[in-house]
Write a protein that holds these residues in place. Structure first.
Motif, PDB file in Angstrom:
ATOM      1  N   ARG A 173       0.959  -1.442   0.136  1.00  0.00           N
ATOM      2  CA  ARG A 173      -0.042  -0.127   0.205  1.00  0.00           C
ATOM      3  C   ARG A 173       0.859   1.323   0.290  1.00  0.00           C
ATOM      4  O   ARG A 173       1.654   1.490   0.375  1.00  0.00           O
ATOM      5  N   GLU A 174       0.529   2.329  -1.037  1.00  0.00           N
ATOM      6  CA  GLU A 174       1.095   3.488  -1.033  1.00  0.00           C
ATOM      7  C   GLU A 174       0.605   4.697  -0.744  1.00  0.00           C
ATOM      8  O   GLU A 174      -0.936   5.012  -0.334  1.00  0.00           O
ATOM      9  N   LYS A 175       1.083   5.504  -0.696  1.00  0.00           N
ATOM     10  CA  LYS A 175       0.661   6.572  -0.017  1.00  0.00           C
ATOM     11  C   LYS A 175       0.294   7.667  -0.595  1.00  0.00           C
ATOM     12  O   LYS A 175       1.304   8.354  -1.182  1.00  0.00           O
ATOM     13  N   LEU A 176      -0.506   8.839  -0.842  1.00  0.00           N
ATOM     14  CA  LEU A 176      -0.763  10.198  -2.247  1.00  0.00           C
ATOM     15  C   LEU A 176      -0.926  10.896  -0.872  1.00  0.00           C
ATOM     16  O   LEU A 176      -2.160  11.076  -0.566  1.00  0.00           O
ATOM     17  N   VAL A 177      -0.269  11.999  -0.719  1.00  0.00           N
ATOM     18  CA  VAL A 177      -0.874  12.489   0.326  1.00  0.00           C
ATOM     19  C   VAL A 177      -1.055  13.894  -0.677  1.00  0.00           C
ATOM     20  O   VAL A 177      -0.069  14.713  -1.580  1.00  0.00           O
ATOM     21  N   MET A 178      -2.578  14.432  -0.484  1.00  0.00           N
ATOM     22  CA  MET A 178      -2.177  15.728  -1.376  1.00  0.00           C
ATOM     23  C   MET A 178      -2.643  16.784   0.272  1.00  0.00           C
ATOM     24  O   MET A 178      -3.865  16.527   0.696  1.00  0.00           O
ATOM     25  N   THR A 179      -2.503  17.889  -0.666  1.00  0.00           N
ATOM     26  CA  THR A 179      -3.352  19.309   0.538  1.00  0.00           C
ATOM     27  C   THR A 179      -3.988  19.841  -0.781  1.00  0.00           C
ATOM     28  O   THR A 179      -3.672  20.026  -1.762  1.00  0.00           O
ATOM     29  N   ILE A 189     -10.747   9.270  -2.112  1.00  0.00           N
ATOM     30  CA  ILE A 189      -9.824  10.608  -2.230  1.00  0.00           C
ATOM     31  C   ILE A 189     -10.458  12.161  -1.971  1.00  0.00           C
ATOM     32  O   ILE A 189     -10.455  12.566  -0.807  1.00  0.00           O
ATOM     33  N   ALA A 190     -11.623  12.029  -3.411  1.00  0.00           N
ATOM     34  CA  ALA A 190     -12.539  13.194  -2.857  1.00  0.00           C
ATOM     35  C   ALA A 190     -13.291  12.745  -1.967  1.00  0.00           C
ATOM     36  O   ALA A 190     -13.868  14.011  -1.031  1.00  0.00           O
ATOM     37  N   GLU A 191     -13.685  11.702  -0.813  1.00  0.00           N
ATOM     38  CA  GLU A 191     -14.670  11.502   0.266  1.00  0.00           C
ATOM     39  C   GLU A 191     -13.613  12.539   1.345  1.00  0.00           C
ATOM     40  O   GLU A 191     -14.575  12.992   2.135  1.00  0.00           O
ATOM     41  N   HIS A 192     -11.866  11.928   1.125  1.00  0.00           N
ATOM     42  CA  HIS A 192     -11.268  12.399   2.302  1.00  0.00           C
ATOM     43  C   HIS A 192     -11.319  13.919   1.983  1.00  0.00           C
ATOM     44  O   HIS A 192     -11.028  14.486   3.442  1.00  0.00           O
ATOM     45  N   VAL A 193     -11.236  14.698   0.903  1.00  0.00           N
ATOM     46  CA  VAL A 193     -11.184  15.630   0.980  1.00  0.00           C
ATOM     47  C   VAL A 193     -12.189  16.823   1.559  1.00  0.00           C
ATOM     48  O   VAL A 193     -11.986  17.668   2.056  1.00  0.00           O
ATOM     49  N   THR A 194     -12.899  15.880   0.843  1.00  0.00           N
ATOM     50  CA  THR A 194     -14.380  17.092   1.162  1.00  0.00           C
ATOM     51  C   THR A 194     -14.747  16.803   2.865  1.00  0.00           C
ATOM     52  O   THR A 194     -15.478  17.623   2.983  1.00  0.00           O
ATOM     53  N   GLU A 195     -14.613  15.695   3.488  1.00  0.00           N
ATOM     54  CA  GLU A 195     -14.949  15.448   4.897  1.00  0.00           C
ATOM     55  C   GLU A 195     -14.229  16.066   5.537  1.00  0.00           C
ATOM     56  O   GLU A 195     -14.404  17.524   6.310  1.00  0.00           O
ATOM     57  N   ALA A 196     -12.984  16.799   5.055  1.00  0.00           N
ATOM     58  CA  ALA A 196     -11.486  17.507   5.799  1.00  0.00           C
ATOM     59  C   ALA A 196     -11.944  18.703   5.380  1.00  0.00           C
ATOM     60  O   ALA A 196     -12.112  19.811   6.717  1.00  0.00           O
ATOM     61  N   CYS A 209      -5.130   9.103   3.662  1.00  0.00           N
ATOM     62  CA  CYS A 209      -6.445   7.801   3.127  1.00  0.00           C
ATOM     63  C   CYS A 209      -4.830   7.197   2.577  1.00  0.00           C
ATOM     64  O   CYS A 209      -3.855   7.295   1.600  1.00  0.00           O
ATOM     65  N   ILE A 210      -6.075   5.292   2.054  1.00  0.00           N
ATOM     66  CA  ILE A 210      -5.281   5.044   2.046  1.00  0.00           C
ATOM     67  C   ILE A 210      -6.118   4.449   0.475  1.00  0.00           C
ATOM     68  O   ILE A 210      -7.291   4.086   0.441  1.00  0.00           O
ATOM     69  N   ALA A 211      -5.074   4.405  -0.834  1.00  0.00           N
ATOM     70  CA  ALA A 211      -6.074   4.492  -2.163  1.00  0.00           C
ATOM     71  C   ALA A 211      -5.202   4.082  -3.121  1.00  0.00           C
ATOM     72  O   ALA A 211      -3.972   3.988  -3.175  1.00  0.00           O
ATOM     73  N   GLY A 212      -6.016   3.046  -4.026  1.00  0.00           N
ATOM     74  CA  GLY A 212      -5.057   2.122  -4.547  1.00  0.00           C
ATOM     75  C   GLY A 212      -4.738   3.498  -6.065  1.00  0.00           C
ATOM     76  O   GLY A 212      -5.761   4.202  -6.431  1.00  0.00           O
ATOM     77  N   LEU A 213      -3.490   3.650  -6.301  1.00  0.00           N
ATOM     78  CA  LEU A 213      -3.592   4.035  -7.802  1.00  0.00           C
ATOM     79  C   LEU A 213      -2.646   3.679  -9.132  1.00  0.00           C
ATOM     80  O   LEU A 213      -2.214   2.862  -8.877  1.00  0.00           O
ATOM     81  N   ASN A 214      -2.807   3.690  -9.757  1.00  0.00           N
ATOM     82  CA  ASN A 214      -2.347   3.083 -11.327  1.00  0.00           C
ATOM     83  C   ASN A 214      -1.073   4.144 -12.404  1.00  0.00           C
ATOM     84  O   ASN A 214      -1.813   4.871 -12.504  1.00  0.00           O
ATOM     85  N   VAL A 215       0.040   3.702 -11.203  1.00  0.00           N
ATOM     86  CA  VAL A 215       1.066   4.672 -11.711  1.00  0.00           C
ATOM     87  C   VAL A 215       1.748   4.142 -13.605  1.00  0.00           C
ATOM     88  O   VAL A 215       1.189   2.711 -13.383  1.00  0.00           O
TER      89      VAL A 215
END
Length: 116
Positions: free
Chosen positions: A5-11, A89-96, A106-112
């Motif tokens: 699992r990887e973390k994507l940190v978005m602010t 991600i959208a859910e966590h951003v909206t809640e924050a 949050c943890i979300a799958g990514l296709n790199v």
């Protein structure tokens, strides 16, 4: 990425005149040391990418120019093959934003580039 699992940190930084740097000098040292992915997005239906540091692009596996050409700075297009990840991600951003917490994790799958 790599089976783990990887973390994507978005602010989110509220819209205001663009500063010369989105990360303070002290935070920049920490971000560079920890190789943290930091990005700024508009709060719109696409979560349009406004700015990202080099680790954001390293993390997703696309150079900046290629990401811009392929996805037009729209994470919703980047996540087209993984709408569940985008929804998390959208859910966590909206809640924050609603709770004014100043950030989220949050943890979300990514296709790199090259695969999941």
């Amino acid at each position: 990425m790599g089976g783990g699992r990887e973390k994507l940190v978005m602010t989110h930084v509220p819209d205001r005149p663009a500063p010369t740097s989105l990360v303070s000098e002290g935070d920049s040292v920490l971000v560079d040391t920890l190789r943290l992915s930091v990005s700024k997005h508009k709060v719109d239906e696409h979560f349009t990418l406004v700015w990202a540091n080099r680790y954001y692009y390293d993390f997703i596996g696309y150079p900046k120019d290629e990401y811009e050409a392929l996805f037009h700075n729209r994470p919703d297009l980047y996540f087209a093959d993984n709408p569940e990840g985008f929804a998390v991600i959208a859910e966590h951003v909206t809640e924050a934003l609603e709770k004014n917490t100043g950030g989220y994790e949050c943890i979300a799958g990514l296709n790199v580039k090259g695969g999941p």
